[in-house]
Motif scaffolding. Structure first.
Motif, mmCIF file in Angstrom:
data_model
loop_
_atom_site.group_PDB
_atom_site.id
_atom_site.type_symbol
_atom_site.label_atom_id
_atom_site.label_comp_id
_atom_site.label_asym_id
_atom_site.label_seq_id
_atom_site.Cartn_x
_atom_site.Cartn_y
_atom_site.Cartn_z
ATOM 1 N N UNK A 29 0.847 -1.197 0.000
ATOM 2 C CA UNK A 29 0.000 0.000 0.000
ATOM 3 C C UNK A 29 0.885 1.251 0.000
ATOM 4 N N UNK A 30 0.540 2.225 -0.817
ATOM 5 C CA UNK A 30 1.355 3.436 -0.845
ATOM 6 C C UNK A 30 1.042 4.281 0.380
ATOM 7 N N UNK A 31 1.931 5.249 0.636
ATOM 8 C CA UNK A 31 1.694 6.098 1.801
ATOM 9 C C UNK A 31 0.430 6.931 1.608
ATOM 10 N N UNK A 32 0.094 7.214 0.334
ATOM 11 C CA UNK A 32 -1.131 7.970 0.059
ATOM 12 C C UNK A 32 -2.360 7.120 0.401
ATOM 13 N N UNK A 33 -2.321 5.856 -0.047
ATOM 14 C CA UNK A 33 -3.446 4.969 0.260
ATOM 15 C C UNK A 33 -3.642 4.836 1.757
ATOM 16 N N UNK A 34 -2.524 4.676 2.465
ATOM 17 C CA UNK A 34 -2.719 4.433 3.897
ATOM 18 C C UNK A 34 -3.197 5.708 4.585
ATOM 19 N N UNK A 35 -2.774 6.862 4.077
ATOM 20 C CA UNK A 35 -3.302 8.110 4.636
ATOM 21 C C UNK A 35 -4.823 8.161 4.457
ATOM 22 N N UNK A 36 -5.253 7.791 3.242
ATOM 23 C CA UNK A 36 -6.688 7.799 2.975
ATOM 24 C C UNK A 36 -7.419 6.832 3.914
ATOM 25 N N UNK A 37 -6.849 5.633 4.062
ATOM 26 C CA UNK A 37 -7.495 4.653 4.952
ATOM 27 C C UNK A 37 -7.609 5.170 6.377
ATOM 28 N N UNK A 38 -6.514 5.740 6.842
ATOM 29 C CA UNK A 38 -6.503 6.222 8.223
ATOM 30 C C UNK A 38 -7.560 7.306 8.396
ATOM 31 N N UNK A 39 -7.640 8.213 7.424
ATOM 32 C CA UNK A 39 -8.615 9.300 7.568
ATOM 33 C C UNK A 39 -10.046 8.781 7.492
ATOM 34 N N UNK A 40 -10.243 7.783 6.635
ATOM 35 C CA UNK A 40 -11.598 7.243 6.555
ATOM 36 C C UNK A 40 -11.994 6.574 7.864
ATOM 37 N N UNK A 41 -11.038 5.890 8.442
ATOM 38 C CA UNK A 41 -11.293 5.252 9.729
ATOM 39 C C UNK A 41 -11.599 6.317 10.783
ATOM 40 N N UNK A 42 -10.829 7.384 10.728
ATOM 41 C CA UNK A 42 -11.021 8.472 11.675
ATOM 42 C C UNK A 42 -12.447 9.049 11.552
ATOM 43 N N UNK A 43 -12.916 9.211 10.317
ATOM 44 C CA UNK A 43 -14.287 9.703 10.118
ATOM 45 C C UNK A 43 -15.270 8.727 10.745
ATOM 46 N N UNK A 44 -15.044 7.415 10.445
ATOM 47 C CA UNK A 44 -15.944 6.403 10.994
ATOM 48 C C UNK A 44 -15.984 6.451 12.506
ATOM 49 N N UNK A 97 -22.686 16.094 -10.089
ATOM 50 C CA UNK A 97 -24.062 16.531 -9.867
ATOM 51 C C UNK A 97 -24.871 15.662 -8.924
ATOM 52 N N UNK A 98 -24.246 14.851 -8.121
ATOM 53 C CA UNK A 98 -24.980 13.929 -7.264
ATOM 54 C C UNK A 98 -24.061 13.506 -6.119
ATOM 55 N N UNK A 99 -24.526 12.557 -5.319
ATOM 56 C CA UNK A 99 -23.605 11.898 -4.401
ATOM 57 C C UNK A 99 -22.789 10.934 -5.243
ATOM 58 N N UNK A 100 -21.510 11.170 -5.348
ATOM 59 C CA UNK A 100 -20.667 10.352 -6.212
ATOM 60 C C UNK A 100 -19.923 9.335 -5.339
ATOM 61 N N UNK A 101 -20.049 8.050 -5.666
ATOM 62 C CA UNK A 101 -19.422 7.037 -4.813
ATOM 63 C C UNK A 101 -17.892 7.054 -4.911
ATOM 64 N N UNK A 102 -17.250 6.824 -3.797
ATOM 65 C CA UNK A 102 -15.793 6.701 -3.777
ATOM 66 C C UNK A 102 -15.472 5.258 -3.383
ATOM 67 N N UNK A 103 -14.869 4.521 -4.297
ATOM 68 C CA UNK A 103 -14.610 3.101 -4.055
ATOM 69 C C UNK A 103 -13.214 2.873 -3.508
ATOM 70 N N UNK A 104 -13.044 1.796 -2.758
ATOM 71 C CA UNK A 104 -11.674 1.422 -2.385
ATOM 72 C C UNK A 104 -10.964 0.985 -3.660
ATOM 73 N N UNK A 105 -9.790 1.482 -3.894
ATOM 74 C CA UNK A 105 -9.135 1.183 -5.164
ATOM 75 C C UNK A 105 -7.808 0.504 -4.927
ATOM 76 N N UNK A 106 -7.278 -0.045 -5.970
ATOM 77 C CA UNK A 106 -5.968 -0.647 -5.888
ATOM 78 C C UNK A 106 -5.176 -0.147 -7.089
ATOM 79 N N UNK A 107 -3.899 -0.390 -7.055
ATOM 80 C CA UNK A 107 -3.025 0.019 -8.152
ATOM 81 C C UNK A 107 -3.652 -0.313 -9.503
#
Ligand code: ADP
Ligand code: MG
Length: 818
Positions: A1-16, A254-264
């Motif tokens: 996992x890149x450092x960017x991905x893990x930053x995103x994961x951590x922040x999402x967890x923080x929101x949760x 123009x809507x709620x746009x889904x953000x999916x977990x992604x991989x390389x």
């Protein structure tokens, strides 16, 4: 996992976790300060770099913010992360073709022929290469992609006239393209467009995507979603999401746009295109397996709607309802699975109804040096009721360390023996098995008229008379017995000459055959694998089973995870039991703790010193413990006898050290976290835990339960290695709370169920959306599962066939779990 991905994961967890700064141990700031350098190195686009520098991760002070500031700050970081994602796409020339509105419309008739179990390569654009990337996310079939849920949504539903756009907010405009051209932006080529509506015009630029210019014909209608920024005093959209307005549903704007977990190698625009196609083409094929009665009662969306809405919700409210329905499914399927397993055991074959002789019970209780607590009485009644029925008992007995579970188990074993059955008690270690053996023999010698009789040299078998109507024989079966002793015991067990057998894993070896096993008790059940538990069960003809644990979990959760077991809790400790005085100390006062230990030892007490948890490696942990043991022996306690215990030692070595310690031949035991649960060392009065902040509250409580088991005061000293605000708060809880259940609940709250259970959960169907901490949903799903079982226990009704089928899908992997 890149450092960017893990930053995103951590922040999402923080929101949760509700912005409570609990996403990472030690707090977000510590994490950011450490990661900032790496994150910065992974970025080479100057725009993104300056955005990153504005965020100033290396000096973040998130921990000091209030709730609103925290939310705002995280939203900013997400904004930047989204830009990173978009920049990735822009740099990938393979994407641009997909961004062009497809002129080929979906061909639904063809899709009808493809089933939900087809590989995702049936979708146009998903090449085997792309499918490999999806495989990394556990998505292989069309059905998996339907169940591949977005992690969150970006809210682009706020449509604004151009004149009312506000800088810094996520907004959407719909306008006409006045002009679009390839332009030099900074020093690279990109696209620049002027978009206008009836209220004004705005400049829109995309860096590094010169080819976009061709997609934008003059006068075409376009939807733009993104954050407005200021450039030289003018409002501008920089690399926003865009979509041409055609007769198609919007998916990027123009809507709620889904953000999916992604991989390389997977890009948001592509993935959205595919999930949309799959939702439109296949979601309707999902038969709803939930009986309609349940859906109505719980006001649940129907399955295909829920799937469609969780991907592309009309609004937040329905997104929540979709999530609610799908989370309910997970818990409900878990419950129904667990209940069917229980039914299989109980109704597969009849169990043995024991005759419960009250007189034996009162006679036994009369001989005890104490009276049962009310909680013990209640639990005893629950167990006796089970034993008297021709339906095999499956009961989990939870109870705080020292709450007196063994006495209760002993009584159950006696009732079995009195009715001519054999009873077995399995403990996780030899020392524990010996301890049970000694205790139970102790109780029995009080209750019997005649001293135990055993042949010389035969420590492992005893016979009591004058208590039951016939002689009562009790034996200890552990791995360290000599082969001839073992064989003799095996023989006696098989002949039915032994009534109560206490032992370790040795009990479930294939050489052990019981003549009439009626009750199996498993102590400290979490230390045994599932298979070991059912191996013991299979040694008898559908015997009653009682499993005991000192690691309490909240009731609703216990019912979910062990829903196949009935639950009894001893929620009170015997009166007069001292609470273990607990104090945390900063490490500079360690010397004081040592002199305290010294004084306790000179007063004839013993002490434990637990070394810090080394998560990555048991070998490193053992090494650290060895070093600490040597240091303590040489420099701190040269005059005392110290012992060492760690996970790299052989079983027999460990048993030997524990035995010495228990016998009082050692003053201090230096140990890793392996120090045995349930072990009773009456003279131990001090538990010193190093690196205390690394252990969970429940685990610290278990450690603490090892001392003060006598009338004497027990002490627990917690020394953290690094003291953060969070650690301080947790250690204070240890000082204040002495109730294992309350601590378990706190633990769960602070660390989440994943960590709380460790690998415990493996084998259970996946919980992607449901949270075990959401007790209300758990309760609802459980009630519905029970109601269903009352009406159709074997799921025979025609309307329950889809449910049956779905059940076998989700449970197939973990079928042997129990
Ligand atoms: P655990 O639940 O941890 O297995 P044990 O069964 O080992 O607890 O009991 C701990 C100690 O408490 C034992 O020494 C036992 O004799 C004692 N004990 C059990 N029940 C009572 C009671 N009701 N009153 C006083 N002491 C009790
Ligand atoms: Mg115990």
């Amino acid at each position: 996992m890149t450092s960017i991905d893990s930053l995103r994961n951590v922040l999402e967890l923080e929101c949760q976790k509700g912005y409570t700064d609990k996403a990472v141990i030690g707090g977000l700031d510590k994490y950011l300060h450490k990661q900032a350098g790496q994150i910065r190195q992974s970025i080479n686009n100057p725009q993104l770099l300056s955005g990153l520098d504005e965020l100033n991760l290396a000096n973040s002070i998130y921990g000091s913010y209030g709730m609103d500031e925290r939310k705002r700050w995280i939203t900013n970081v997400f904004g930047w992360l989204d830009k990173v994602e978009r920049a990735k796409e822009e740099n990938n020339p393979g994407i641009k073709m997909l961004d062009r509105p497809s002129r080929v419309r979906a061909r639904p008739r063809q899709k009808q022929r493809e089933g939900l179990d087809s590989p995702i390569t049936v979708i146009k654009g998903i090449t085997p290469n792309v499918a490999n990337r999806f495989a990394k996310l556990n998505v292989g079939a069309v059905r998996d992609l339907l169940y591949f849920f977005p992690r969150r949504y970006v809210d682009y539903s706020q449509r604004k006239p151009i004149s009312e756009l506000i800088e810094g907010e996520e907004q959407t405009i719909i306008g006409i393209i006045w002009q679009a051209r390839v332009a030099t932006l900074g020093n690279r080529r990109g696209t620049e467009a002027i978009v206008g509506d009836e209220t004004g015009n705005i400049r829109v630029v995309w860096f590094n995507q010169p080819y976009l210019a061709r997609s934008f014909r003059t006068n075409a209608r376009v939807v733009i979603s993104g954050t407005v920024s200021l450039f030289k005093g003018q409002k501008v959209f920089e690399s926003p999401e865009w979509e041409l307005l055609e007769n198609k549903e919007l998916i990027h704007t123009g809507r709620l746009v889904p953000v999916y977990p992604l991989t390389q190698g997977l890009y948001p625009r592509q993935v959205r295109k595919w999930t949309k196609e799959i939702v439109d083409g296949y979601a309707w094929q999902l038969g709803d397996f939930l009986p309609s009665e349940i859906k109505t009662r719980c006001q649940l969306l129907d399955l295909s709607t829920a799937i469609a809405q969780i991907h592309y919700p009309d609004d937040q409210t329905i997104a929540e309802r979709a999530r609610g329905r799908l989370a309910f499914d997970e818990l409900f399927l878990l419950q129904v699975g667990v209940l069917s397993r229980k039914r299989d055991w109980q109704e597969g074959q009849p169990g043995n109804a024991f005759h419960v002789e009250q007189e034996i019970i009162s006679k036994f209780l009369h001989c005890l040096p104490f009276t049962l607590t009310r909680a013990q009485e209640r639990v005893l009644q629950e167990i006796l009721t089970d034993l008297s029925q021709a339906k095999a008992m499956s009961r989990l007995l939870q109870g705080e360390v020292g709450s007196g579970k063994t006495v209760i188990a002993t009584l159950a074993l006696l009732i079995a023996a009195a009715d001519g059955y054999q009873g077995a008690l399995m403990a996780p270690t030899e020392v524990l098995a010996e301890q049970h053996y000694t205790n139970i023999c102790g109780y029995l010698s009080q209750a019997s008229t005649q001293e135990a009789r055993h042949e010389p040299g035969e420590e492992s078998i005893r016979c009591y008379t004058g208590f039951l109507s016939g002689p009562l024989t009790i034996a200890l079966l552990v791995g360290s017995l000599s082969n001839s002793e073992k064989e003799r015991l095996h023989d006696k067990i098989k002949q039915g000459e032994v009534d109560i057998i206490i032992g370790t894993h040795a009990l479930i070896q294939k050489e052990v055959e019981f003549s009439k096993l009626g009750l199996a008790v498993v102590d400290e059940q979490h230390r045994f694998g599932v298979l070991q538990r059912s191996a013991l069960r299979q040694k008898g003809f559908n015997p009653h089973v009682l499993v005991m644990t000192a690691t309490p979990i909240p009731r609703t959760m216990a019912l979910t995870l062990y829903g196949d077991l009935d639950l009894s809790s001893i929620d009170e400790v015997p009166p007069g039991r001292q609470v273990v005085k607990t104090k945390w100390l900063e490490s500079q006062y360690r010397e004081k703790a040592y002199s305290f230990l010294h004084r306790q030892v000179s007063n004839g007490r013993q002490a434990f010193i637990i070394c810090p948890l080394v998560e990555e490696s048991e070998i490193l942990e053992a090494k650290a413990a060895t070093t600490e043991y040597e240091r303590l022996s040489r420099e701190v306690f040269p005059d005392l006898k110290l012992g060492l215990l760690h996970g790299q030692m052989h079983g027999s070595e460990k048993e030997g050290v524990m035995r010495h310690f228990r016998a009082g031949e050692l003053d201090i035991l230096v140990s890793t976290s392996v120090v045995e649960v349930g072990i009773d060392v009456p003279r131990a009065s001090v538990m010193l835990v190093e690196g205390a902040e690394r252990f969970g509250l429940s685990q610290l409580h278990q450690f603490r339960g090892r001392v003060g088991r006598d009338k004497e005061q027990g002490y627990c000293i917690l020394i953290p290695e690094k003291i953060s605000l969070e650690a301080r708060e947790r250690l204070r809880l240890m000082e204040r709370i002495h109730d294992g259940f309350a601590l378990a609940e706190k633990d769960l709250e602070l660390r989440g169920p994943g960590e709380f259970f460790g690998t415990h959960q493996s084998g259970l169907p996946d919980l992607k959306l449901a949270k075990l901490s959401d007790l209300r949903s758990l309760e609802l799903a459980r009630q519905e599962a029970i109601t269903l079982f009352q009406s159709d226990p074997n799921l025979k009704n025609a309307e329950h066939q889809p449910l049956r089928q779905r059940l076998s899908q989700v449970w197939s992997k973990g079928a042997e779990w129990s």
